[in-house]
Motif scaffolding. Structure first.
Motif, PDB file in Angstrom:
ATOM      1  N   SER A   1       1.022  -1.311   0.101  1.00 28.78           N
ATOM      2  CA  SER A   1       0.192   0.008   0.135  1.00 28.78           C
ATOM      3  C   SER A   1       0.802   1.447  -0.007  1.00 28.78           C
ATOM      4  O   SER A   1       0.469   2.176  -0.608  1.00 28.78           O
ATOM      5  CB  SER A   1      -0.975  -0.035   1.159  1.00 28.78           C
ATOM      6  OG  SER A   1      -1.738  -1.138   1.257  1.00 28.78           O
ATOM      7  N   GLU A   2       1.969   1.103   0.674  1.00 28.72           N
ATOM      8  CA  GLU A   2       2.667   2.455   0.744  1.00 28.72           C
ATOM      9  C   GLU A   2       3.567   2.615  -0.729  1.00 28.72           C
ATOM     10  O   GLU A   2       3.652   3.819  -1.104  1.00 28.72           O
ATOM     11  CB  GLU A   2       3.901   2.207   1.644  1.00 28.72           C
ATOM     12  CG  GLU A   2       3.436   2.126   3.288  1.00 28.72           C
ATOM     13  CD  GLU A   2       4.274   1.952   4.346  1.00 28.72           C
ATOM     14  OE1 GLU A   2       4.234   2.389   5.402  1.00 28.72           O
ATOM     15  OE2 GLU A   2       5.329   1.361   3.989  1.00 28.72           O
ATOM     16  N   ALA A   3       4.071   1.532  -1.431  1.00 31.25           N
ATOM     17  CA  ALA A   3       4.287   1.685  -2.496  1.00 31.25           C
ATOM     18  C   ALA A   3       3.334   2.251  -3.461  1.00 31.25           C
ATOM     19  O   ALA A   3       3.787   3.031  -4.500  1.00 31.25           O
ATOM     20  CB  ALA A   3       4.918   0.405  -3.164  1.00 31.25           C
ATOM     21  N   SER A   4       2.066   1.987  -3.375  1.00 32.68           N
ATOM     22  CA  SER A   4       1.014   2.484  -4.354  1.00 32.68           C
ATOM     23  C   SER A   4       0.651   3.548  -4.091  1.00 32.68           C
ATOM     24  O   SER A   4       0.260   4.386  -4.907  1.00 32.68           O
ATOM     25  CB  SER A   4      -0.073   1.378  -4.324  1.00 32.68           C
ATOM     26  OG  SER A   4      -0.017   0.224  -4.780  1.00 32.68           O
TER      27      SER A   4
ATOM     28  N   LYS B   1      -4.807   5.298   0.994  1.00 32.32           N
ATOM     29  CA  LYS B   1      -4.354   5.676   2.739  1.00 32.32           C
ATOM     30  C   LYS B   1      -5.170   5.028   3.655  1.00 32.32           C
ATOM     31  O   LYS B   1      -4.560   4.625   4.463  1.00 32.32           O
ATOM     32  CB  LYS B   1      -4.871   7.263   2.732  1.00 32.32           C
ATOM     33  CG  LYS B   1      -3.648   8.122   2.083  1.00 32.32           C
ATOM     34  CD  LYS B   1      -4.012   9.528   2.074  1.00 32.32           C
ATOM     35  CE  LYS B   1      -3.029  10.428   1.556  1.00 32.32           C
ATOM     36  NZ  LYS B   1      -3.404  11.978   1.586  1.00 32.32           N
ATOM     37  N   ALA B   2      -6.387   4.664   3.393  1.00 21.82           N
ATOM     38  CA  ALA B   2      -7.297   3.926   4.042  1.00 21.82           C
ATOM     39  C   ALA B   2      -6.602   2.394   4.138  1.00 21.82           C
ATOM     40  O   ALA B   2      -6.639   1.763   5.398  1.00 21.82           O
ATOM     41  CB  ALA B   2      -8.655   3.599   3.358  1.00 21.82           C
ATOM     42  N   ASP B   3      -5.997   1.725   3.289  1.00 22.54           N
ATOM     43  CA  ASP B   3      -5.324   0.450   3.045  1.00 22.54           C
ATOM     44  C   ASP B   3      -4.350   0.655   3.932  1.00 22.54           C
ATOM     45  O   ASP B   3      -3.829  -0.539   4.797  1.00 22.54           O
ATOM     46  CB  ASP B   3      -5.021   0.064   1.565  1.00 22.54           C
ATOM     47  CG  ASP B   3      -6.124  -0.297   0.557  1.00 22.54           C
ATOM     48  OD1 ASP B   3      -7.223  -0.379   1.339  1.00 22.54           O
ATOM     49  OD2 ASP B   3      -6.141  -0.172  -0.349  1.00 22.54           O
ATOM     50  N   ILE B   4      -3.373   1.777   4.008  1.00 19.46           N
ATOM     51  CA  ILE B   4      -2.311   1.752   4.680  1.00 19.46           C
ATOM     52  C   ILE B   4      -2.847   1.749   6.115  1.00 19.46           C
ATOM     53  O   ILE B   4      -2.057   1.179   7.031  1.00 19.46           O
ATOM     54  CB  ILE B   4      -1.399   3.086   4.266  1.00 19.46           C
ATOM     55  CG1 ILE B   4      -1.010   2.888   2.816  1.00 19.46           C
ATOM     56  CG2 ILE B   4      -0.314   3.494   5.287  1.00 19.46           C
ATOM     57  CD1 ILE B   4      -0.246   4.162   2.428  1.00 19.46           C
ATOM     58  N   ALA B   5      -3.801   2.460   6.681  1.00 26.84           N
ATOM     59  CA  ALA B   5      -4.394   2.640   7.751  1.00 26.84           C
ATOM     60  C   ALA B   5      -4.731   1.198   8.283  1.00 26.84           C
ATOM     61  O   ALA B   5      -4.619   0.952   9.780  1.00 26.84           O
ATOM     62  CB  ALA B   5      -5.307   3.575   8.112  1.00 26.84           C
ATOM     63  N   SER B   6      -5.318   0.442   7.393  1.00 21.11           N
ATOM     64  CA  SER B   6      -5.934  -0.905   8.078  1.00 21.11           C
ATOM     65  C   SER B   6      -4.827  -1.611   8.280  1.00 21.11           C
ATOM     66  O   SER B   6      -4.755  -2.548   9.118  1.00 21.11           O
ATOM     67  CB  SER B   6      -6.875  -1.333   6.874  1.00 21.11           C
ATOM     68  OG  SER B   6      -7.180  -2.629   7.119  1.00 21.11           O
TER      69      SER B   6
END
Length: 386
Positions: free
Chosen positions: A132-135, A171-176
């Motif tokens: 997620s951080e790469a995307s 950003k939501a994926d990262i937080a999850s």
């Protein structure tokens, strides 16, 4: 009439008058003596005649003596925090253990498997976060370009909205993923704590007692497996009557013997005094702390405690027969200016029909020693001897 006859008549008259006088005198004397004897006759009285004695001062000893029970100064409960099957028991009653020493081992294979599963889940969450951080970097750049083009009117607003939505989803994926990592790490930490608890250890340094565990037993959380008693310091627990509790102070010195024939004296001090009395005995529990480095004293043993008073309490001795009442409610009868008065006393040791009076007497009382079965408080008495 002849002279001779005249003399005879005079003599007869004199004799007669003298006789009357003597008779009247004797009658008067008899009457007077009778009245005098009547005045000396005893007057009837309802007062009981008694004898009294004074209390004798007891030989001033070193202090007051009490029966005591020895207790461990500290006591730790050995219990299981987890459920599990016992695969090893490393202690027996009487074993000296140190704080943190292993006592019981439970089967930990299941919890080890849970830790492996949690660690795998943690790795999955970390990988998802990295993806997620790469995307996020590419999505952020795409959004920034689209925003500039939208401001120049090159692209429609709808395309900017789609770019913004994609950015928010990343950003939501990262937080999850971050939350999943935190949850997985917390779960691992808890499991590792549980794994450590599969080895049940001594809570304090002391001697094992009350063993209640065996091999193969399945334990539930909270199961009590035994106790560790710290007997390097021992408490001698005594009960002190309410009439004497004011004479005992924290820090007061004491000596303890296991029995009358014991040649060993254990030095101690008053450690604690219960703030309230036992409702049935009206006595206060007092603990004397003893140094027991050699471990020669054991909990549960009876002993004899002697408190050495800084301020000596004068005790008195009277015959046992003069004490009335029952244990905890003893009294004596004293002469209070011709009236019977009942005085409460505290009785100590009994030796040769003599009772030690610990409290209640000042030493100047006149204690009634006879006719006690005829007396009640408030009766009038006459003291015939002391």
């Amino acid at each position: 009439m002849s002279k001779k006859r005249m003399i005879s008549i005079v003599i007869i008259v004199v004799i007669f008058i003298g006789g009357v006088a003597i008779f009247n005198g004797n009658e008067f004397q008899s009457t007077f003596l009778a009245k005098d004897k009547q005045s000396e006759a005893p007057v009837a009285s309802n007062k009981v005649a008694v004898q009294v004695i004074s209390p004798q001062k007891a030989a001033q000893g070193e202090g007051l003596h009490y029966k005591a029970t020895l207790e461990a100064d500290q006591e730790g409960i050995v219990s299981s925090k987890n459920s599990g099957k016992v695969i090893s028991v490393l202690f027996n009653d009487g074993k000296q253990v140190t704080q943190g020493e292993s006592l019981v081992i439970l089967d930990d294979q299941d919890i080890k498997n849970q830790i492996k599963s949690a660690e795998s889940q943690l790795e999955v969450s970390k990988a998802s976060l990295q993806k997620s951080e790469a995307s996020l970097e590419n999505t952020q750049r795409s959004y920034d370009r689209t925003k500039i083009l939208a401001q120049q009117g090159v692209v429609a607003q709808a395309e900017l909205d789609n770019a913004e939505t994609s950015l928010k989803m990343i950003k939501a994926d990262i937080a999850s993923s971050q939350a999943n990592i935190q949850a997985a790490q917390t779960n691992i930490d808890n499991l590792k704590t549980g794994l450590a608890d599969m080895i049940i250890r001594a809570p304090i340094t002391g001697v094992m007692d009350g063993k209640n565990v065996s091999l193969g037993q399945f334990l539930a959380p909270g199961s009590v497996l035994g106790k560790v008693k710290d007997i390097s310091v021992i408490d001698a627990a005594i009960e002190v009557d309410q009439a004497l509790i004011q004479t005992i102070k924290i820090g007061q010195k004491a000596r303890v013997k296991l029995n009358e024939d014991d040649t060993n004296n254990y030095e101690g001090i008053v450690k604690s005094i219960n703030p309230s009395a036992d409702p049935s005995s009206r006595a206060f529990k007092v603990k004397i702390q003893l140094n027991n480095e050699k471990l020669s004293l054991r909990p549960g043993v009876f002993a004899k405690v002697m408190l050495t008073d800084d301020v000596k309490v004068q005790k008195f001795v009277i015959p046992v027969a003069l004490i009335t009442g029952k244990e905890g409610d003893y009294s004596v009868y004293i002469n209070d200016n011709g009236i019977v008065k009942k005085l409460a006393v505290t009785v100590g040791n009994l030796v040769n029909n003599q009772a030690e009076i610990k409290s209640g007497l000042q030493g100047n009382e006149s204690i009634i020693s006879t006719n006690l079965n005829m007396l009640q408080e408030g009766d009038e008495i006459t003291v015939v001897s002391e």
